[in-house]
Enzyme design. Structure first.
Site, PDB file in Angstrom:
ATOM      1  N   ARG A 102     -25.867   8.601 -41.255  1.00 25.61           N
ATOM      2  CA  ARG A 102     -25.145  10.019 -41.854  1.00 25.61           C
ATOM      3  C   ARG A 102     -26.015  10.819 -42.110  1.00 25.61           C
ATOM      4  NH1 ARG A 102     -20.699   9.839 -46.534  1.00 25.61           N
ATOM      5  NH2 ARG A 102     -19.442   9.123 -44.580  1.00 25.61           N
ATOM      6  N   HIS A 129     -16.829  12.555 -37.536  1.00 34.88           N
ATOM      7  CA  HIS A 129     -16.957  11.478 -38.298  1.00 34.88           C
ATOM      8  C   HIS A 129     -16.083  10.172 -37.260  1.00 34.88           C
ATOM      9  CE1 HIS A 129     -17.326   8.958 -41.617  1.00 34.88           C
ATOM     10  NE2 HIS A 129     -16.592   9.446 -42.341  1.00 34.88           N
ATOM     11  N   GLN A 132     -14.375   7.126 -38.959  1.00 35.13           N
ATOM     12  CA  GLN A 132     -13.367   7.339 -39.977  1.00 35.13           C
ATOM     13  C   GLN A 132     -12.090   7.552 -38.803  1.00 35.13           C
ATOM     14  OE1 GLN A 132     -13.168   7.610 -43.416  1.00 35.13           O
ATOM     15  NE2 GLN A 132     -11.236   7.551 -42.858  1.00 35.13           N
ATOM     16  N   ASP A 226      -8.494  16.912 -45.916  1.00 32.81           N
ATOM     17  CA  ASP A 226      -9.767  16.457 -46.141  1.00 32.81           C
ATOM     18  C   ASP A 226     -10.134  17.382 -47.333  1.00 32.81           C
ATOM     19  OD1 ASP A 226     -12.383  15.321 -46.270  1.00 32.81           O
ATOM     20  OD2 ASP A 226     -13.017  16.284 -44.298  1.00 32.81           O
ATOM     21  N   CYS A 266      -9.336  11.049 -45.649  1.00 30.04           N
ATOM     22  CA  CYS A 266     -10.448   9.893 -45.251  1.00 30.04           C
ATOM     23  C   CYS A 266     -11.100   9.532 -46.794  1.00 30.04           C
ATOM     24  CB  CYS A 266     -11.564  10.665 -44.423  1.00 30.04           C
ATOM     25  SG  CYS A 266     -12.426  12.273 -45.259  1.00 30.04           S
ATOM     26  N   ARG A 294     -11.663   0.795 -42.453  1.00 29.51           N
ATOM     27  CA  ARG A 294     -13.172   1.223 -42.149  1.00 29.51           C
ATOM     28  C   ARG A 294     -13.895   0.015 -41.852  1.00 29.51           C
ATOM     29  NH1 ARG A 294     -15.615   6.006 -43.490  1.00 29.51           N
ATOM     30  NH2 ARG A 294     -17.337   5.385 -42.330  1.00 29.51           N
TER      31      ARG A 294
HETATM   32  N1  NVA Z   1     -15.366  16.338 -44.333  1.00 35.02           N
HETATM   33  C1  NVA Z   1     -16.090  15.660 -45.324  1.00 35.02           C
HETATM   34  C2  NVA Z   1     -15.801  14.110 -45.123  1.00 35.02           C
HETATM   35  C3  NVA Z   1     -16.242  13.072 -46.252  1.00 35.02           C
HETATM   36  C4  NVA Z   1     -16.008  11.787 -45.935  1.00 35.02           C
HETATM   37  C5  NVA Z   1     -17.604  15.707 -45.645  1.00 35.02           C
HETATM   38  O1  NVA Z   1     -18.195  16.030 -44.312  1.00 35.02           O
HETATM   39  O2  NVA Z   1     -18.082  15.761 -46.695  1.00 35.02           O
HETATM   40  N1   CP Z   2     -14.483   8.571 -46.052  1.00 36.32           N
HETATM   41  C1   CP Z   2     -15.987   8.390 -46.081  1.00 36.32           C
HETATM   42  O1   CP Z   2     -16.832   8.599 -45.096  1.00 36.32           O
HETATM   43  O2   CP Z   2     -16.283   8.080 -47.403  1.00 36.32           O
HETATM   44  P1   CP Z   2     -17.710   8.000 -48.004  1.00 36.32           P
HETATM   45  O3   CP Z   2     -18.356   9.545 -48.114  1.00 36.32           O
HETATM   46  O4   CP Z   2     -17.432   7.379 -49.249  1.00 36.32           O
HETATM   47  O5   CP Z   2     -18.449   7.266 -47.011  1.00 36.32           O
END
Ligand code: NVA
Ligand code: CP
Length: 311
Positions: A102, A129, A132, A226, A266, A294
């Site tokens: 990540r 992502h 997800q 989101d 998500c 997930r």
């Molecule tokens: N779009 C959000 C998703 C979090 C799971 C982010 O990138 O923070």
């Molecule tokens: N949806 C998702 O990726 O959640 P986290 O940021 O908690 O991993």
């Protein structure tokens, strides 16, 4: 060797397999049946941003497959002290069988993958992502299966309404729509639109843009949203709060969608910002199944990247 850096790294046939396999893996999990297909394999998880779901789902999932995990963050590894990503990839991939990352820019995960001896999975970047969306599709198929029993038949022709930021989730929905034959109705505030070039989609007929979020929801099979401010964009928080004020999924938006439309997010969610409590905690919301899925979907993915199709 296959990496999973964006949704379109796998084919429609791969997704047909993965969605069916995830259902089998979930069924076995619920029945407490052992499924140790990745015994003695190790997953490295690298987090440069916060996480709850991604960490728990990959970590618990890998143990359930009989494997083990190594958890690294920027702060507690040499990644935070400017060791080149290429060198980190060379080293980590000599000691583990699979890597989940990540991070921020997509170029960073691509650089890692280019120097990795093992498959690399995108656990969220600024641009995409994919894990997800894999779980979201699995959830949609689970709740609204096709008469044929074929997962891809359940998705073909569907309308997914995206209300909010043209972010990593939105980009990935577009890739999924292009590959699997459904349409995304997308409504974002001005200045936060999706770009086909960033989303890496060539067939722009897979999505339609709506100025007004309620129009995007009309007739949709799934309404999804989101956070207004994704991780890494916190400096824009105030400007985004003002720009996104009308992009809050509420019961009026759900009312114009299909009567059996689902709501997904998500997570993490901010009730009263991108969605009302009434919707996310209401009868059309499947966000808890979505979060759980997930794990089942990623177990199928990890197994597939390491072993290919099973059974
Ligand atoms: N779009 C959000 C998703 C979090 C799971 C982010 O990138 O923070
Ligand atoms: N949806 C998702 O990726 O959640 P986290 O940021 O908690 O991993």
């Amino acid at each position: 060797m296959k990496h999973y850096l964006q949704f379109k790294d796998l084919s429609a046939a791969d997704y047909a397999y993965l969605l069916a396999r995830a259902a089998l893996i979930k069924k076995k999990f619920k029945a407490y049946e052992k499924h140790h297909t990745l015994a003695d394999r190790t997953l490295a998880m690298i987090f440069e941003k916060a996480s709850t779901r991604t960490r728990v789902s990959f970590e618990a999932g890998m143990y359930q497959l009989g494997g083990s995990v190594v958890h690294l963050t920027t702060g507690d590894s040499q990644l935070g002290r400017a060791e080149p990503i290429e060198d980190s990839a060379r080293v980590i991939s000599r000691m583990t069988d699979l890597v989940m990352i990540r991070t921020y820019e997509q170029t960073k995960i691509e650089a890692f993958a280019a120097h990795s001896r093992v498959p690399v999975i995108n656990g969220l970047t600024n641009e995409f992502h994919p894990c997800q969306i894999l779980a979201d599709l699995f959830t949609l198929v689970e709740h609204r299966p096709a008469a044929s029993g074929q997962p891809l038949d359940a998705l073909r022709g569907k309308v997914v309404a995206w209300v909010g930021d043209g972010n990593n989730m939105a980009n990935t929905w577009l890739q999924a729509a292009e590959l699997l034959g459904f349409t995304v109705h997308i409504s974002t505030p001005r200045g936060y639109e999706v770009q086909a070039s960033t989303a890496c989609v060539t067939d722009t007929s897979c999505y339609q843009v709506f100025k007004n979020p309620i129009d995007a929801c009309r007739g949709a099979d799934l309404v999804t949203t989101d956070v207004w401010t994704s991780m890494g964009y916190e400096a824009e928080n105030e400007a985004r709060r003002a720009a996104f004020a009308n992009w809050c999924v509420n019961t009026d938006m759900m009312a114009v969608a299909q009567p059996d439309a689902l709501f997904m997010h998500c997570l993490p969610a901010h009730r009263g910002e991108e969605v009302t409590a009434e919707v996310i905690d209401g009868p059309q919301s499947v966000v808890w199944d979505e979060a759980e899925n997930r794990m089942h979907a990623q177990k199928a993915l990890m197994e597939y990247l390491l072993l290919g199709q099973q059974g």
